[in-house]
Design a protein around this motif. Structure first.
Motif, PDB file in Angstrom:
ATOM      1  N   ALA A 198       2.617  30.801 -50.228  1.00 50.59           N
ATOM      2  CA  ALA A 198       2.208  30.727 -49.403  1.00 50.59           C
ATOM      3  C   ALA A 198       0.845  30.163 -49.017  1.00 50.59           C
ATOM      4  CB  ALA A 198       2.048  31.570 -48.252  1.00 50.59           C
ATOM      5  N   LEU A 199      -0.134  29.872 -50.180  1.00 45.71           N
ATOM      6  CA  LEU A 199      -1.226  29.194 -49.563  1.00 45.71           C
ATOM      7  C   LEU A 199      -0.986  27.987 -51.586  1.00 45.71           C
ATOM      8  CD1 LEU A 199      -3.784  32.019 -50.180  1.00 45.71           C
ATOM      9  CD2 LEU A 199      -2.819  31.428 -48.064  1.00 45.71           C
ATOM     10  N   THR A 200       0.207  28.181 -51.898  1.00 42.00           N
ATOM     11  CA  THR A 200       0.355  27.589 -53.031  1.00 42.00           C
ATOM     12  C   THR A 200       0.176  25.210 -52.531  1.00 42.00           C
ATOM     13  OG1 THR A 200       1.377  28.493 -54.370  1.00 42.00           O
ATOM     14  CG2 THR A 200       1.437  26.942 -54.841  1.00 42.00           C
ATOM     15  N   TYR A 201       0.478  25.130 -51.622  1.00 40.19           N
ATOM     16  CA  TYR A 201       0.706  24.061 -51.061  1.00 40.19           C
ATOM     17  C   TYR A 201      -0.400  23.139 -50.458  1.00 40.19           C
ATOM     18  CZ  TYR A 201       2.908  19.464 -48.587  1.00 40.19           C
ATOM     19  OH  TYR A 201       3.413  18.335 -48.415  1.00 40.19           O
ATOM     20  N   PRO A 202      -1.425  23.945 -49.791  1.00 38.87           N
ATOM     21  CA  PRO A 202      -2.579  23.548 -49.364  1.00 38.87           C
ATOM     22  C   PRO A 202      -3.106  22.969 -50.730  1.00 38.87           C
ATOM     23  CG  PRO A 202      -1.767  24.913 -48.209  1.00 38.87           C
ATOM     24  CD  PRO A 202      -1.038  25.215 -49.302  1.00 38.87           C
ATOM     25  N   PHE A 203      -3.164  23.743 -51.200  1.00 38.10           N
ATOM     26  CA  PHE A 203      -3.871  24.022 -52.870  1.00 38.10           C
ATOM     27  C   PHE A 203      -3.284  22.177 -53.601  1.00 38.10           C
ATOM     28  CE2 PHE A 203      -6.273  28.133 -51.764  1.00 38.10           C
ATOM     29  CZ  PHE A 203      -7.815  27.579 -52.188  1.00 38.10           C
ATOM     30  N   LEU A 204      -2.200  22.444 -53.392  1.00 38.59           N
ATOM     31  CA  LEU A 204      -1.935  21.249 -54.239  1.00 38.59           C
ATOM     32  C   LEU A 204      -1.861  19.715 -54.165  1.00 38.59           C
ATOM     33  CD1 LEU A 204       1.811  22.598 -55.354  1.00 38.59           C
ATOM     34  CD2 LEU A 204      -0.282  21.946 -56.722  1.00 38.59           C
ATOM     35  N   LYS A 205      -1.795  19.851 -52.012  1.00 36.35           N
ATOM     36  CA  LYS A 205      -1.615  18.578 -51.797  1.00 36.35           C
ATOM     37  C   LYS A 205      -3.572  18.273 -52.478  1.00 36.35           C
ATOM     38  CE  LYS A 205      -1.032  16.735 -47.036  1.00 36.35           C
ATOM     39  NZ  LYS A 205      -1.006  16.703 -45.709  1.00 36.35           N
ATOM     40  N   GLU A 206      -4.451  19.463 -51.968  1.00 34.02           N
ATOM     41  CA  GLU A 206      -6.194  18.827 -51.804  1.00 34.02           C
ATOM     42  C   GLU A 206      -6.129  18.407 -53.844  1.00 34.02           C
ATOM     43  OE1 GLU A 206      -9.247  17.944 -50.780  1.00 34.02           O
ATOM     44  OE2 GLU A 206      -8.027  19.129 -49.047  1.00 34.02           O
ATOM     45  N   ALA A 207      -5.802  19.083 -54.443  1.00 30.94           N
ATOM     46  CA  ALA A 207      -6.020  18.655 -56.433  1.00 30.94           C
ATOM     47  C   ALA A 207      -5.659  17.663 -56.377  1.00 30.94           C
ATOM     48  CB  ALA A 207      -5.344  20.224 -56.849  1.00 30.94           C
ATOM     49  N   TYR A 208      -4.051  16.826 -55.325  1.00 27.24           N
ATOM     50  CA  TYR A 208      -3.647  15.565 -55.679  1.00 27.24           C
ATOM     51  C   TYR A 208      -4.646  14.306 -54.865  1.00 27.24           C
ATOM     52  CZ  TYR A 208      -0.983  11.449 -54.989  1.00 27.24           C
ATOM     53  OH  TYR A 208       0.176  10.350 -54.884  1.00 27.24           O
ATOM     54  N   GLY A 209      -4.609  14.706 -53.493  1.00 27.44           N
ATOM     55  CA  GLY A 209      -5.877  14.293 -53.266  1.00 27.44           C
ATOM     56  C   GLY A 209      -7.975  14.068 -54.580  1.00 27.44           C
ATOM     57  N   PHE A 210      -7.795  15.205 -54.923  1.00 30.29           N
ATOM     58  CA  PHE A 210      -9.192  15.070 -55.926  1.00 30.29           C
ATOM     59  C   PHE A 210      -9.146  14.606 -57.143  1.00 30.29           C
ATOM     60  CE2 PHE A 210     -10.437  17.118 -59.120  1.00 30.29           C
ATOM     61  CZ  PHE A 210     -12.339  17.550 -59.040  1.00 30.29           C
TER      62      PHE A 210
END
Length: 598
Positions: A198-210
């Motif tokens: 469940a924690l994966t999507y927020p990290f992916l979203k932030e990584a995309y913006g990064f």
């Protein structure tokens, strides 16, 4: 409304402070005095320990102690700050946040004003703790940043709802200059995301913006994509995997616009291809878009395969083409050409390459092209390392089982033209001569597989990965195992096995015997006393056992040199027919011997 909330907040604050004072007054005087002494004159470690104990004893009235810990954590001293931050993190993870939900006073649904004020205070302390952690993560020392990042990661993964602001800072660390720190973050974070999908999507979203930030280096983008590739897809939801594929898809379109000279050496492109090949089976919804993208850039993609110096990019690009398009002559020509690459034997993608080779040949409808690719593969394997050779033979064996027509020789013998670029026009009619050559290979496993192919035996005995089983490291590991077996299992003359303790005892005994032999073989110093001592000891012990020596002989241990010389002369003239007793000279020698020893 605002006035009412403010009055309620002030009333709750006064009531909470009154209860805190009352609890301190109710404590034994000795405990209170000791606590005050530690807080005023103790070391930082004493203060932190005292505050932690008071919080654990009464967590419902711990806001004052938590704020004091927070003050220590905000100090400029690295050592003091790290100790206090570690204690705050530990208290939040294992105690405080497990007891309730921190929130602002006006947003709380609780009816008890004291509880509302308490959780409002906990929320403020938690926010400030995260701010201190974020500031400390920018420290110039890599050791400090490492400790802070581990704290941030543990705190967020334990309670992600209350620490969302830490996600951005953790992703920012993929641009850190210390690469060991980036590697550690990638390993720890991917492991936590596998346990908590469940924690994966927020990290992916932030990584995309990064990765879309201006002036971000390709190296930082590479490490961020590498982190995404390390996520275990089997534990993730379908929507999350589809979002991962979307990220790779967008960057694939972007990198296609990069000049060819930069593209063929780009590690970034290799990570993108790896990600697409890995996530494509889980995200079929993007298949049509990828096919359209492939058709738009087909010539560029095949040019990349032909000109790239990076062997991994060649393999990954071919596998990408295999997954999204119909295999054509251009694909098989590229596959046929890549077999001549020198890096094919030592690449880390050898397993992917053989899978691609097997599936591609199996789907081909041209028997000549199939035989040409297999023929070149066998010719290359003749001069390759053992692991590559065994794997190639097993691949051919499986193909011959799936496609029995491969073992049939053509009616018309054609000359094989190895220099042709297109395998369809190489004139390959059979590869059986290459298989027969392997029956004389130096390794018995290669001989066995070659004979099975010629005999059309469909039993594949290989059950382990041959790329690992027959590698050089596995070969050398056998010597280490053999050495350990010799050490732990030593056979005696009768063939029985002794354990390690017995072996050590036997070894020590043998060493002592060897040392004694060495001592005996050494030349002794020329000394009359040494030879006399040995003779006197031996003779005296014999006579003592017979009772011929009395205590009176040991009374006087002092004697001078003249008397010694006189006794020696007397001993030489002694008659052999006299009764058997210890001569005086022997007693004198023995006394001299005892005196010297003392």
């Amino acid at each position: 409304m605002v006035k009412k909330i403010e009055d309620s907040f002030n009333h709750a604050q006064k009531l909470y402070e009154y209860q805190e004072k009352k609890i301190r007054r109710d404590k034994p005087a000795s405990d209170t005095q000791l606590m005050q002494k530690l807080l005023h004159s103790g070391t930082i470690a004493d203060k932190i320990s005292a505050l932690s104990i008071s919080i654990k004893e009464n967590p419902d009235h711990a806001l004052g102690s938590l704020n004091k810990l927070l003050e220590i954590a905000a100090l400029p001293s690295r050592e003091k700050s790290l100790k206090a931050l570690f204690q705050l993190k530990d208290l939040f993870v294992h105690l405080i946040l497990k007891r309730g939900v921190p929130c602002n006073f006006e947003e709380s649904n609780l009816t008890d004003e004291l509880q509302k004020y308490y959780w409002h205070g906990i929320n403020q302390v938690l926010i400030k703790t995260c701010e201190v952690l974020i500031k400390a993560s920018e420290d110039v020392l890599p050791y400090v940043r490492r400790q802070i990042i581990l704290m941030m990661l543990e705190l967020h993964c334990a309670h992600p709802i209350y620490t969302k602001e830490l996600v951005k800072e953790l992703v920012n660390k993929f641009g850190d200059k210390e690469k060991t720190l980036v590697t550690l973050l990638t390993k720890k974070l991917s492991g936590e995301l596998s346990k908590k999908p469940a924690l994966t999507y927020p990290f992916l979203k932030e990584a995309y913006g990064f990765m879309y930030r201006p002036n971000l280096s390709q190296e930082a983008q590479y490490y961020c994509l590498n982190f995404i590739n390390t996520i275990n897809l089997q534990t993730q939801e379908t929507s999350t995997v589809a979002y991962m594929l979307k990220i790779f898809f967008i960057f694939f379109k972007k990198i296609m616009k990069i000049p060819q000279a930069d593209q063929k050496c780009s590690k970034l492109f290799s990570q993108i291809l790896k990600g697409i090949n890995k996530t494509l089976p889980y995200g079929q919804s993007f298949l049509d878009q990828l096919k359209e993208l492939y058709k738009e850039n087909e010539k560029l993609i095949y040019k990349l395969i032909a000109t790239s110096d990076n062997f991994k990019i060649k393999i990954q690009t071919l596998y990408f083409v295999y997954q999204i398009s119909d295999l054509n002559a251009h694909f098989y020509r590229s596959l046929y050409e890549i077999l001549l690459s020198q890096e094919i034997q030592n690449t880390s993608l050898a397993e992917l390459f053989f899978d691609l080779l097997f599936l591609s040949i199996k789907q081909d409808n041209e028997i000549v092209r199939q035989k040409a690719i297999i023929k070149r593969l066998l010719q290359v394997s003749m001069h390759s390392n053992l692991s590559f050779t065994i794997t190639a033979l097993i691949c051919v064996q499986k193909l011959c089982i799936e496609l029995p027509q491969l073992l049939e020789e053509a009616n018309e013998e054609l000359e094989y033209q190895y220099y042709k670029r297109d395998p369809l026009f190489s004139g390959a009619s059979s590869f059986l001569n290459e298989i027969r050559a392997f029956t004389s290979h130096y390794h018995n496993k290669a001989q066995q597989i070659a004979k099975q192919i010629l005999d059309k035996d469909q039993n594949i005995s290989q059950k382990v990965n041959p790329l690992l089983e027959y590698s050089q490291s596995a070969f050398l590991a056998k010597f280490v195992e053999a050495k350990n077996r010799v050490t732990n299992r030593i056979s005696n003359l009768s063939g029985s096995v002794i354990n390690e303790e017995q072996f050590k005892l036997r070894y020590e005994k043998q060493r002592q015997q060897d040392n004694q032999l060495k001592q005996q073989s050494k030349p002794q110093r020329k000394s009359s006393i040494t030879s006399e001592d040995a003779f006197a000891d031996e003779l005296f012990e014999k006579e003592l056992q017979k009772g011929n020596f009395s205590d009176e002989d040991e009374i006087d241990l002092s004697m001078d040199e003249d008397e010694d010389e006189l006794d020696l002369n007397e001993d030489e003239t002694q008659n052999e027919n006299q009764p058997k007793q210890i001569p005086v000279i022997m007693r004198k020698i023995y006394k001299r011997h005892k005196l010297l020893k003392k």
